[in-house]
Design an enzyme around this catalytic site. Structure first.
Site, short mmCIF file in Angstrom:
data_model
loop_
_atom_site.label_atom_id
_atom_site.label_comp_id
_atom_site.label_asym_id
_atom_site.label_seq_id
_atom_site.Cartn_x
_atom_site.Cartn_y
_atom_site.Cartn_z
N ASP A 128 59.92 19.46 -8.97
CA ASP A 128 59.95 19.10 -10.39
C ASP A 128 58.73 18.21 -10.65
O ASP A 128 57.66 18.69 -11.00
CB ASP A 128 61.28 18.42 -10.70
N LYS A 137 58.36 23.80 -10.98
CA LYS A 137 58.15 23.67 -12.42
C LYS A 137 56.66 23.48 -12.71
O LYS A 137 55.91 23.02 -11.86
CB LYS A 137 58.92 22.46 -12.96
N GLY A 150 70.24 20.00 -2.53
CA GLY A 150 69.86 21.15 -3.35
C GLY A 150 69.54 22.44 -2.61
O GLY A 150 69.77 23.53 -3.12
N ASP A 207 64.61 23.38 -2.47
CA ASP A 207 65.02 24.22 -3.59
C ASP A 207 64.02 24.17 -4.74
O ASP A 207 63.68 25.20 -5.31
CB ASP A 207 66.42 23.83 -4.09
N ASP A 250 71.58 21.27 -9.35
CA ASP A 250 72.70 20.62 -10.03
C ASP A 250 72.28 19.83 -11.26
O ASP A 250 71.10 19.53 -11.46
CB ASP A 250 73.38 19.62 -9.09
#
Ligand code: PRP
Length: 194
Positions: A117, A145, A58, A114, A172
């Protein structure tokens, strides 16, 4: 969202109908990456060397843009980690697909990732690399996030984004959309149709 989709360089027309909206434009990302690189260059100005570790897949685009804007001497290496496969749910198990080429003992290490999450990947990685005895260990992340449930610490952070599935600029879904020049929310029906 069509009005936001640039028809210029890097646009992938096959992807446009799969996107809900653009969250971060190419220009916003570029400006923030420049700021991060300037901050890193200032912070590491008195260090002999900087050892940047990009986390594949990523981070490959973020890393290449960031590293080229960093003005202090640095080396670049990569690790490849995976926990999502072709799903939008973390498996919870982080797998090392490819390790570093050399030891990092005594190095001033900067992880470049990157996205955070759930936070599981970085949580795992920070512990792993700390155990390899670098002189210092810092982390630079482009986006996090709100659901970073492990509350993983970052030293350099680009943006906070909502809890939606995002693609582009390296990110992605099922290994697709990585080369979009912006970061966009993917329509739910694209990944909930299975
Ligand atoms: C993605 C991303 C981060 C990680 C973040 O990697 O690149 O490394 O997930 O998620 P987490 O905070 O919930 O752990 P992925 O496993 O999809 O592999 P990839 O980088 O090859 O796409």
């Amino acid at each position: 969202m069509d009005e936001y989709v640039s028809k210029g360089e890097g646009t992938l027309s096959y992807a446009e109908s799969d996107l809900e909206r653009i969250l971060l434009s190419k220009e916003e990302i570029n400006a923030r990456v420049t700021e991060l690189a300037e901050q890193i260059s200032t912070d590491y100005a008195d260090y002999e060397s900087l050892y940047i570790i990009g986390i594949l897949k990523g981070a490959f685009i973020f890393l290449s843009d960031l590293a080229r804007k960093i003005t202090v001497p640095h080396k670049v290496d990569f690790m490849a980690l995976s926990s999502y496969g072709a799903s939008t749910e973390s498996s919870g198990e982080v797998r090392i697909i490819m390790d570093l080429r050399q030891p990092i003992v005594g190095e001033h290490v900067l992880i470049v990732e990157d996205i955070i999450d759930t936070g599981k990947t970085l949580h795992y990685l920070q512990r792993l690399l700390k155990g390899r005895k670098p002189a210092t260990l810092k982390t630079c992340v482009l986006v996090t996030k709100e659901r970073n449930s492990l509350d993983v610490a970052t030293d350099y952070l680009g943006f906070k984004i909502p809890n939606v599935w995002v693609v582009g600029y390296g990110l992605d879904y099922a290994d697709t959309y990585r080369t979009l020049p912006y970061i966009a929310e993917l329509k739910k029906e694209v990944y909930q149709s299975g």
